[in-house]
Design a protein around this motif. Structure first.
Motif, mmCIF file in Angstrom:
data_model
loop_
_atom_site.group_PDB
_atom_site.id
_atom_site.type_symbol
_atom_site.label_atom_id
_atom_site.label_comp_id
_atom_site.label_asym_id
_atom_site.label_seq_id
_atom_site.Cartn_x
_atom_site.Cartn_y
_atom_site.Cartn_z
ATOM 1 N N GLU A 214 -1.262 41.426 44.308
ATOM 2 C CA GLU A 214 0.116 41.276 43.882
ATOM 3 C C GLU A 214 0.225 40.560 42.499
ATOM 4 O O GLU A 214 1.215 41.178 41.664
ATOM 5 C CB GLU A 214 0.974 40.417 44.880
ATOM 6 N N VAL A 215 -0.675 39.793 42.224
ATOM 7 C CA VAL A 215 -0.559 39.078 40.795
ATOM 8 C C VAL A 215 -0.955 40.216 39.783
ATOM 9 O O VAL A 215 -0.464 40.286 38.617
ATOM 10 C CB VAL A 215 -1.902 38.195 40.758
ATOM 11 N N THR A 216 -2.030 41.054 40.175
ATOM 12 C CA THR A 216 -2.440 42.232 39.149
ATOM 13 C C THR A 216 -1.357 43.286 39.193
ATOM 14 O O THR A 216 -1.127 43.956 38.002
ATOM 15 C CB THR A 216 -3.865 42.725 39.582
ATOM 16 N N ARG A 217 -0.555 43.438 40.330
ATOM 17 C CA ARG A 217 0.419 44.482 39.988
ATOM 18 C C ARG A 217 1.630 43.937 39.074
ATOM 19 O O ARG A 217 2.049 44.783 38.339
ATOM 20 C CB ARG A 217 0.997 44.572 41.578
ATOM 21 N N GLN A 218 1.764 42.699 39.284
ATOM 22 C CA GLN A 218 2.802 41.809 38.185
ATOM 23 C C GLN A 218 2.155 41.928 36.776
ATOM 24 O O GLN A 218 3.129 42.093 35.782
ATOM 25 C CB GLN A 218 2.960 40.639 38.820
ATOM 26 N N ILE A 219 0.850 41.839 36.602
ATOM 27 C CA ILE A 219 0.416 41.744 35.217
ATOM 28 C C ILE A 219 0.541 43.125 34.808
ATOM 29 O O ILE A 219 0.800 43.461 33.627
ATOM 30 C CB ILE A 219 -1.115 41.410 35.465
ATOM 31 N N ILE A 220 0.410 44.368 35.527
ATOM 32 C CA ILE A 220 0.597 45.755 35.042
ATOM 33 C C ILE A 220 2.121 45.879 34.609
ATOM 34 O O ILE A 220 2.172 46.369 33.599
ATOM 35 C CB ILE A 220 0.254 46.675 36.095
ATOM 36 N N ALA A 221 2.872 45.417 35.524
ATOM 37 C CA ALA A 221 4.423 45.537 35.115
ATOM 38 C C ALA A 221 4.837 44.908 33.763
ATOM 39 O O ALA A 221 5.488 45.633 33.055
ATOM 40 C CB ALA A 221 5.111 45.086 36.505
ATOM 41 N N TYR A 222 4.320 43.668 33.766
ATOM 42 C CA TYR A 222 4.703 42.880 32.414
ATOM 43 C C TYR A 222 3.908 43.537 31.170
ATOM 44 O O TYR A 222 4.202 43.402 30.197
ATOM 45 C CB TYR A 222 4.527 41.399 32.560
ATOM 46 N N SER A 223 2.718 44.074 31.428
ATOM 47 C CA SER A 223 2.010 44.885 30.166
ATOM 48 C C SER A 223 2.655 46.073 29.756
ATOM 49 O O SER A 223 2.690 46.142 28.625
ATOM 50 C CB SER A 223 0.839 45.007 30.771
#
Length: 312
Positions: A214-223
């Motif tokens: 979930e953390v990396t999913r959020q990272i992709i979204a903000y990237s």
């Protein structure tokens, strides 16, 4: 004596300040494309440095208790008692007052000074005192303080340029948004590495309270948000910035996606690589914009026949 001086410098978090000030330079050059007021730029950077140093010092005073629990922060001056909390507090207030007066009186911009005061107040009372210890979205909203150098830089130029167009401020807003959306993936990738530290200190960073995928999913979204927002500046810049924004953005997105895929597949990851790359991404993006603005190349917007008032 030398150790004490080094301790006071460490209080200011100089590496963090470098990242913050890198947004002020392109803002100043973009606000006055094709012309470089080197003295004003230097004066503004010094004033902005003192403001950021004040905020970081106040932050260390406020975070004294949790810094003692985190391996990553145990070498900080207050934890090691190289500097007392009272001395650090006085140092921070001194920097705050001098920064405000410096930007107002030497840089000729009361607005720039006010922006610095807002930044310090928000960083300490909203982020450090409230958000950081209460919500996993702390860095998302708290990161708003780190975006302010773009406004400080633009305000300094606008105050000294009678021909400055108020319509061109949208560019400072875009630069603010770039840093705003860039901050979460930058910070969360570091927090993934030091997850145990934050958990031990009771700080609910996203990697502490959410599953890694979930953390990396959020990272992709903000990237993605970061890269998309960076493209909004294309009308105000030339082909040089366009190439840099697209190329650097593509690399940033590939690295963020690769981190997510490896986490999803249960592979061992090194999130610090994305943290380092995010630093390089922001630096290259703003260096390209700075060069573009300094050279005064024809903007894509002007080439398309848009109103010059929108670009300065």
């Amino acid at each position: 004596m030398l150790d004490v001086i080094k301790a006071y410098i460490a209080l200011t978090k100089p590496r963090v300040i470098e990242l913050l000030l890198i947004a002020a330079v392109p803002a100043m050059l973009q606000a006055n494309r094709g012309s470089i007021d080197l003295l004003l730029i230097v004066l503004t950077l010094v004033g902005g440095w003192m403001g950021a140093a004040a905020a970081n010092t106040f932050n260390m005073v406020a975070d004294y208790d949790i810094d003692q629990k985190m391996q990553r922060t145990r070498a900080r001056p207050l934890v090691r008692h190289t500097v007392s909390k009272r001395s650090a507090f006085i140092f921070a207030w001194t920097l705050t007052v001098v920064s405000f007066l410096w930007l107002w009186l030497l840089c000729g911009s009361l607005l720039a000074g006010v922006f610095v005061l807002i930044t310090i107040a928000f960083y300490i009372f909203v982020y450090t005192k409230v958000l950081k210890r209460r919500t996993p979205m702390n860095i998302v909203w708290g990161g708003a303080a780190g975006c302010m150098p773009a406004f400080v830089g633009w305000a300094a130029i606008a105050a000294n340029d009678p021909d400055s167009s108020p319509w061109a401020w949208w560019q400072a807003v875009v630069m603010w948004l770039i840093v705003f959306f860039w901050t979460p993936p930058h910070t969360w990738s570091l927090a993934m590495k030091y997850r145990a530290d934050y958990e031990r200190a009771g700080v609910p960073m996203l990697p502490v309270v959410a599953k890694p995928v979930e953390v990396t999913r959020q990272i992709i979204a903000y990237s993605w948000a970061t890269v998309i927002v960076s493209l909004l500046l294309l009308p105000a810049a030339s082909w040089l910035y366009a190439i840099a924004a697209i190329a650097c953005g593509a690399v940033f997105l590939v690295m963020a996606t690769r981190l997510h895929n490896k986490v999803r597949d249960g592979e061992k990851v090194k999130p610090l690589r994305l943290f380092i790359l995010s630093n390089n991404y922001l630096a290259l993006l703003f260096v390209a914009l700075s060069i573009d603005a300094a050279l005064g190349l024809e903007t894509i917007g002007v080439a398309l026949g848009w109103s010059p008032a929108l670009f300065g």
